[in-house]
Design an enzyme around this catalytic site. Structure first.
Site, mmCIF file in Angstrom:
data_model
loop_
_atom_site.group_PDB
_atom_site.id
_atom_site.type_symbol
_atom_site.label_atom_id
_atom_site.label_comp_id
_atom_site.label_asym_id
_atom_site.label_seq_id
_atom_site.Cartn_x
_atom_site.Cartn_y
_atom_site.Cartn_z
ATOM 1 C CB CYS A 1 -0.975 -0.013 1.176
ATOM 2 S SG CYS A 1 -0.265 -0.527 2.739
ATOM 3 N N GLY B 1 -3.900 0.174 8.068
ATOM 4 C CA GLY B 1 -2.958 -0.601 7.266
ATOM 5 C C GLY B 1 -2.604 -1.917 7.921
ATOM 6 N NE ARG C 1 1.391 0.723 11.376
ATOM 7 C CZ ARG C 1 1.126 0.182 10.188
ATOM 8 N NH1 ARG C 1 0.270 0.748 9.361
ATOM 9 N NH2 ARG C 1 1.753 -0.924 9.808
ATOM 10 C CG HIS D 1 -0.460 4.244 4.406
ATOM 11 N ND1 HIS D 1 -1.141 4.053 5.584
ATOM 12 C CD2 HIS D 1 -0.005 3.009 4.041
ATOM 13 C CE1 HIS D 1 -1.113 2.771 5.913
ATOM 14 N NE2 HIS D 1 -0.435 2.112 4.992
HETATM 15 P P1 NAP Z 1 -7.800 -7.834 8.620
HETATM 16 O O1 NAP Z 1 -8.667 -6.661 8.794
HETATM 17 O O2 NAP Z 1 -7.117 -8.409 9.800
HETATM 18 O O3 NAP Z 1 -8.673 -8.973 7.890
HETATM 19 C C1 NAP Z 1 -8.175 -10.279 7.684
HETATM 20 C C2 NAP Z 1 -9.196 -11.093 6.923
HETATM 21 O O4 NAP Z 1 -8.620 -12.365 6.650
HETATM 22 C C3 NAP Z 1 -10.498 -11.349 7.690
HETATM 23 O O5 NAP Z 1 -11.575 -11.418 6.789
HETATM 24 C C4 NAP Z 1 -10.236 -12.724 8.284
HETATM 25 O O6 NAP Z 1 -11.426 -13.459 8.522
HETATM 26 C C5 NAP Z 1 -9.488 -13.390 7.157
HETATM 27 N N1 NAP Z 1 -8.729 -14.534 7.614
HETATM 28 C C6 NAP Z 1 -7.837 -14.581 8.631
HETATM 29 N N2 NAP Z 1 -7.389 -15.845 8.794
HETATM 30 C C7 NAP Z 1 -8.014 -16.603 7.858
HETATM 31 C C8 NAP Z 1 -7.992 -17.969 7.514
HETATM 32 N N3 NAP Z 1 -7.234 -18.849 8.191
HETATM 33 N N4 NAP Z 1 -8.764 -18.414 6.498
HETATM 34 C C9 NAP Z 1 -9.551 -17.544 5.826
HETATM 35 N N5 NAP Z 1 -9.644 -16.216 6.109
HETATM 36 C C10 NAP Z 1 -8.874 -15.770 7.115
HETATM 37 O O7 NAP Z 1 -6.611 -7.535 7.572
HETATM 38 P P2 NAP Z 1 -6.579 -6.506 6.342
HETATM 39 O O8 NAP Z 1 -5.993 -5.231 6.786
HETATM 40 O O9 NAP Z 1 -7.874 -6.523 5.644
HETATM 41 O O10 NAP Z 1 -5.437 -7.148 5.430
HETATM 42 C C11 NAP Z 1 -5.624 -8.326 4.698
HETATM 43 C C12 NAP Z 1 -4.484 -8.523 3.697
HETATM 44 O O11 NAP Z 1 -4.424 -7.401 2.834
HETATM 45 C C13 NAP Z 1 -3.092 -8.656 4.315
HETATM 46 O O12 NAP Z 1 -2.339 -9.557 3.533
HETATM 47 C C14 NAP Z 1 -2.528 -7.279 4.202
HETATM 48 O O13 NAP Z 1 -1.117 -7.277 4.161
HETATM 49 C C15 NAP Z 1 -3.103 -6.853 2.874
HETATM 50 N N6 NAP Z 1 -3.209 -5.402 2.708
HETATM 51 C C16 NAP Z 1 -3.771 -4.645 3.665
HETATM 52 C C17 NAP Z 1 -3.864 -3.284 3.475
HETATM 53 C C18 NAP Z 1 -4.498 -2.389 4.508
HETATM 54 O O14 NAP Z 1 -4.435 -1.166 4.342
HETATM 55 N N7 NAP Z 1 -5.101 -2.924 5.557
HETATM 56 C C19 NAP Z 1 -3.389 -2.696 2.304
HETATM 57 C C20 NAP Z 1 -2.819 -3.497 1.335
HETATM 58 C C21 NAP Z 1 -2.723 -4.849 1.546
HETATM 59 P P3 NAP Z 1 -12.040 -13.714 10.006
HETATM 60 O O15 NAP Z 1 -13.162 -12.703 10.154
HETATM 61 O O16 NAP Z 1 -12.600 -15.104 9.881
HETATM 62 O O17 NAP Z 1 -10.972 -13.579 11.002
#
Ligand code: NAP
Length: 341
Positions: free
Chosen positions: A130, A161, A238, A245
Site C-alpha cells: 500500500c 494498514g 506508524r 497513508h
Molecule cells: P484484517 O482486517 O485483519 O482482515 C483479515 C481477513 O482475513 C479477515 O476477513 C479474516 O477473517 C481473514 N482470515 C484470517 N485468517 C483466515 C484464515 N485462516 N482463512 C480464511 N480467512 C482468514 O486484515 P486486512 O488489513 O484486511 O489485510 C488483509 C491482507 O491485505 C493482508 O495480507 C494485508 O497485508 C493486505 N493489505 C492490507 C492493506 C491495509 O491497508 N489494511 C493494504 C494493502 C494490503 P475472520 O473474520 O474469519 O478472522
C-alpha cells in the site's frame, strides 16, 4: 445477477475485504454472483451484497469451482495456501498480500503504470504494497518526465494498514486516555501504545537495519517501474491516524525538474490530484484523502541539498488505491479487454 463476472472476496470480513464489498456495490463491471470467504471464525455470518444476503464460507475445504475473479486479502500464509487452488479451478486471483509480489512469474500491477505486465491469460496477479502504491502514483509521472534515480521517503502510516484489530486498538486507547489521562494504555497489536505516539518501525527488521515494509518499497518499486537501478531508502512510521497513508519524499532525477514542470506532470496524471497551495492551507492530508479514490500530492519544492532534487508530500487512502480499488481497477481492465468471463 444473471450475466457477468463471478466474483469471490477472500478475507471478506477484514478491513480490505470490506472495501472490496463497497466497491462491488458500485458495479464497476457486470457481476453475476459474489461468494465470500473468511476463516471458520466468521463462517456462517451473512453480509448484504448487491441486495442479497450472502453467507460467509469457511475458506478451508471450500470448493472454488465457478469463480472468474477472486480478490484475496487474508494475509500471505492464506494466499500461499489457497490462491494456487483457486487458479487451478479457473479463477484469476488478484492478491493483496506480499506472498507472490516478487515472484518473477507474477505481474505486480498498478493499472496507471504497468497494466501491460498482465499476460493474455492471467492466473495470479499481485497488488503492490500500500505505501508503494501511494508513493508510485506520485513518483511515476515524474519518472516519465526525467528518470528518477533515487528516493528517500518517510511514511506516516495509518493503523487501518494493519487491519481491523489495529483500528479497534487505537479507538480503545483514545477512549482510555480520555477516561484516565496519562495512564499507560494496553497494547496488543503494536509493541507500544499507538494513541498519541508514533512508532518508527513497521514490520520486522530484515536487511541492514531496514524493515520488511521498507524493503518492499525498494524492491516493488524496481519491479513495477522495470528499473533495477532505482534506489528507495525508506523509513516507515506508524502514526495514530485511522485511515490513509502519507509519505514525505525526496527524489533525485536524471536531469533537473523544476517545480512548475513537476506540477504540470502531476496535474495531468490519472488518479492524482494536485493539492499544492500552502498559502491557502491546501496540502495533502490523510483526513481528506480518506474514502477518496485519488492520491493527493503537494508541498512540491526544490531540494536545496541537491541540484537535481525535488521534495513533495503525498497522501492516499491505502485501503482504496493502496488495496481494494487497485485490485478492482485491475479486474475492470481485464473485463474491458475480454480477459475475464
Ligand atoms: P484484517 O482486517 O485483519 O482482515 C483479515 C481477513 O482475513 C479477515 O476477513 C479474516 O477473517 C481473514 N482470515 C484470517 N485468517 C483466515 C484464515 N485462516 N482463512 C480464511 N480467512 C482468514 O486484515 P486486512 O488489513 O484486511 O489485510 C488483509 C491482507 O491485505 C493482508 O495480507 C494485508 O497485508 C493486505 N493489505 C492490507 C492493506 C491495509 O491497508 N489494511 C493494504 C494493502 C494490503 P475472520 O473474520 O474469519 O478472522
Amino acid at each position: 445477477m444473471s450475466i457477468g463476472v463471478r466474483v469471490a472476496v477472500v478475507g471478506a470480513t477484514g478491513a480490505v475485504g470490506a472495501e472490496f464489498l463497497r466497491l462491488v456495490e458500485k458495479k464497476p463491471f457486470p457481476i453475476r454472483s459474489v461468494r465470500l470467504f473468511a476463516s471458520e471464525r466468521s463462517a456462517g455470518r451473512e453480509i448484504d451484497v448487491l441486495g442479497q444476503r450472502v453467507r460467509v464460507e469457511n475458506l478451508d475445504g471450500a470448493d472454488p469451482t465457478g469463480i472468474d475473479v477472486a480478490f484475496f486479502s487474508a494475509g500471505g500464509a492464506i494466499s500461499r495456501a489457497h490462491a494456487p487452488r483457486f487458479v487451478s479451478a479457473g479463477a484469476c486471483v488478484i492478491d493483496n498480500s506480499s506472498a507472490f509480489r516478487m515472484d518473477p512469474a507474477v505481474p505486480l500491477v498498478v493499472p496507471e503504470i504497468n497494466l501491460d505486465a498482465i499476460p493474455r491469460r492471467p492466473g495470479l496477479i499481485a497488488n503492490p504494497n500500500c505505501s508503494t502504491i501511494v508513493l508510485l502514483m506520485a513518483l511515476h509521472p515524474l519518472h516519465r518526465v526525467a528518470r528518477v534515480e533515487s528516493v528517500v521517503a518517510s511514511t506516516y502510516q495509518a493503523v487501518s494498514g494493519t487491519g481491523a484489530r489495529a483500528i479497534e486498538e487505537l479507538e480503545s486507547q483514545v477512549r482510555a486516555w480520555v477516561e484516565s489521562p496519562g495512564e499507560p494504555a494496553a497494547s496488543e497489536v503494536y509493541p507500544h501504545p499507538i494513541a498519541f505516539n508514533v512508532i518508527p518501525k513497521v514490520q520486522d527488521v530484515v536487511d541492514r537495519g531496514y524493515t520488511q515494509e521498507e524493503m518492499k518499497m525498494q524492491n516493488e518499486t524496481r519491479k513495477i517501474l522495470r528499473d533495477p537501478a532505482i534506489t528507495v531508502s525508506a523509513t516507515c512510521v506508524r502514526v495514530p491516524v485511522f485511515r490513509s497513508h502519507s509519505i514525505a519524499a525526496r527524489i533525485v532525477t536524471e536531469r533537473k525538474i523544476g517545480v512548475e514542470e513537476a506540477r504540470r506532470a502531476l496535474a495531468a496524471a490519472p488518479g492524482v490530484k494536485l493539492v499544492d497551495d500552502p498559502a491557502s492551507e491546501r496540502y495533502p492530508m490523510p483526513l481528506y484523502t480518506s474514502g477518496e479514490p485519488d492520491i493527493q500530492v503537494g508541498r512540491i519544492r526544490e531540494d536545496w541539498t541537491s541540484d537535481r532534487g525535488l521534495l513533495f508530500f503525498v497522501a492516499g487512502d491505502q485501503l482504496l488505491k493502496g488495496a481494494a480499488q487497485n485490485g478492482m481497477q485491475i479486474a475492470a481492465a481485464l473485463v474491458a479487454s475480454g480477459r475475464l468471463a
